[in-house]
Write a protein that holds these residues in place. Structure first.
Motif, PDB file in Angstrom:
ATOM      1  N   GLY A  37       0.732  -1.138   0.092  1.00 21.09           N
ATOM      2  CA  GLY A  37      -0.168   0.017  -0.185  1.00 21.09           C
ATOM      3  C   GLY A  37       0.713   1.421  -0.334  1.00 21.09           C
ATOM      4  N   PHE A  38       2.412   1.085  -0.069  1.00 20.94           N
ATOM      5  CA  PHE A  38       2.852   2.098   0.064  1.00 20.94           C
ATOM      6  C   PHE A  38       2.367   3.255  -1.748  1.00 20.94           C
ATOM      7  CE2 PHE A  38       4.892   0.089   3.766  1.00 20.94           C
ATOM      8  CZ  PHE A  38       5.446   1.512   4.178  1.00 20.94           C
ATOM      9  N   PRO A  39       3.330   4.664  -1.771  1.00 20.45           N
ATOM     10  CA  PRO A  39       3.081   5.058  -3.144  1.00 20.45           C
ATOM     11  C   PRO A  39       3.540   4.811  -4.137  1.00 20.45           C
ATOM     12  CG  PRO A  39       2.675   6.821  -1.270  1.00 20.45           C
ATOM     13  CD  PRO A  39       2.633   5.236  -0.450  1.00 20.45           C
ATOM     14  N   TYR A  40       3.487   4.213  -5.063  1.00 21.20           N
ATOM     15  CA  TYR A  40       5.179   3.963  -6.290  1.00 21.20           C
ATOM     16  C   TYR A  40       6.420   4.928  -5.803  1.00 21.20           C
ATOM     17  CZ  TYR A  40       1.682   1.556  -9.075  1.00 21.20           C
ATOM     18  OH  TYR A  40       1.307   0.399  -9.427  1.00 21.20           O
ATOM     19  N   HIS A  41       5.873   6.245  -5.307  1.00 19.48           N
ATOM     20  CA  HIS A  41       7.120   7.290  -5.231  1.00 19.48           C
ATOM     21  C   HIS A  41       7.949   6.745  -4.213  1.00 19.48           C
ATOM     22  CE1 HIS A  41       3.955   9.241  -3.538  1.00 19.48           C
ATOM     23  NE2 HIS A  41       4.275   9.492  -2.935  1.00 19.48           N
ATOM     24  N   VAL A  42       7.220   6.871  -2.953  1.00 18.99           N
ATOM     25  CA  VAL A  42       7.938   6.615  -2.635  1.00 18.99           C
ATOM     26  C   VAL A  42       8.006   5.198  -1.796  1.00 18.99           C
ATOM     27  CG1 VAL A  42       7.233   5.919   0.628  1.00 18.99           C
ATOM     28  CG2 VAL A  42       6.729   7.835  -0.555  1.00 18.99           C
ATOM     29  N   ALA A  43       7.897   3.772  -2.362  1.00 22.12           N
ATOM     30  CA  ALA A  43       8.294   2.570  -2.633  1.00 22.12           C
ATOM     31  C   ALA A  43       9.159   2.661  -3.053  1.00 22.12           C
ATOM     32  CB  ALA A  43       7.460   1.700  -3.143  1.00 22.12           C
ATOM     33  N   ILE A  44       9.527   3.185  -4.764  1.00 19.12           N
ATOM     34  CA  ILE A  44      10.437   3.376  -5.476  1.00 19.12           C
ATOM     35  C   ILE A  44      11.902   4.121  -4.359  1.00 19.12           C
ATOM     36  CG2 ILE A  44      11.911   4.305  -7.346  1.00 19.12           C
ATOM     37  CD1 ILE A  44       9.140   3.731  -9.030  1.00 19.12           C
ATOM     38  N   GLY A  45      12.318   5.133  -4.461  1.00 19.55           N
ATOM     39  CA  GLY A  45      12.392   6.415  -3.470  1.00 19.55           C
ATOM     40  C   GLY A  45      13.291   5.453  -2.398  1.00 19.55           C
TER      41      GLY A  45
END
Length: 262
Positions: A37-45
């Motif tokens: 459920g983490f936003p894509y940008h937070v997961a990637i960063g």
């Protein structure tokens, strides 16, 4: 507190998979965080910094074994690091909110997962006929090959920053194709040593320029994964990891198609 324990468990699970199969953490961790459920940008960063920190320990052993081709590392980094910083800067300047570039991240993630799955499926064929001589550098890079290396570094810099995937498996596949006489151990060492600054710089770009890193999540992942990677690496030779690799590759292919198309 319960969430933090979940992050540790997730890190341990991915760490076990990395240690047992050699499949890169980015290709496993980012989809897992998104499914959590983490936003894509937070997961990637967050995953980029996680990848850089977990890979950093591999530099010293490979340096001691002389399994690093430094000219290739330098040419890859000369393309990838500026491209990574430019990509993060453009995202911050062109888009006002992370939601506006989520589709770009999603498609990039899907593409890189599919490419990683293909590399994992065909890894044995890539590696099978490579020389085992640790002391040889194999091919001496020609000017043309170094230009291609610089270009591939730039492409990796863009897509690793957008997806957190590809610094390991995709880069290794490129090295094996462009440098067919480079010993397998030097492909691995060169790949790892280049992946460390690339993922760290890309992660710092997400942190400083875009603000896409969750430090609590990062700490939990590291606490779980580092001991798990060490443990799994010690028992990997007792487990038929070829089967595990194929299962993971199939999973990555399915996730890649999902993220790319839907």
């Amino acid at each position: 507190m319960l969430d933090f324990l979940l992050y540790i468990v997730a890190g341990a699970g991915v760490g076990l998979a990395i240690g047992l199969t050699g499949v890169g953490g980015g290709s496993l961790m980012t989809p897992l965080l998104i499914l959590f459920g983490f936003p894509y940008h937070v997961a990637i960063g967050t995953d980029l910094l996680y990848a850089g920190l977990t890979k950093a320990g591999g530099i010293v052993p490979h340096h001691r074994q002389r399994s690093i081709n430094w000219p290739i590392v330098c040419w890859l980094a000369a393309g990838s690091i500026p491209a990574s910083l430019i990509t993060a800067t453009l995202l911050s300047r062109v888009f006002e909110d992370p939601a506006q570039y989520q589709v770009l991240l999603t498609r990039s993630l899907g593409l890189m997962l599919v490419l990683t799955a293909i590399v994992v499926f065909w890894r044995d064929r890539f590696v099978g006929n490579r020389p085992a001589n640790h002391g040889s550098d194999g091919d001496q890079p020609s000017a043309a090959k170094l230009r291609w290396t610089l270009l591939m570094g730039a492409v990796l810099g863009v897509f690793v920053t957008l997806s957190s995937v590809g610094a390991g498996a995709v880069c290794a596949a490129f090295l094996m194709l462009l440098y067919p006489h480079l010993p397998a151990i030097k492909v691995v060492g060169t790949d790892i040593v280049h992946a460390v600054p690339l993922t760290l710089i890309a992660g710092l770009g997400h942190l400083i320029i875009l603000g896409n890193v969750d430090f609590v999540l990062l700490a939990g992942l590291l606490l779980g994964s580092l001991p798990a990677i060490s443990f799994a690496s010690r028992i990997a030779n007792r487990i038929p990891n070829g089967i595990l690799q194929k299962i993971l590759a199939t999973l990555l292919m399915g996730l890649g198609v999902k993220f790319f198309l839907f």
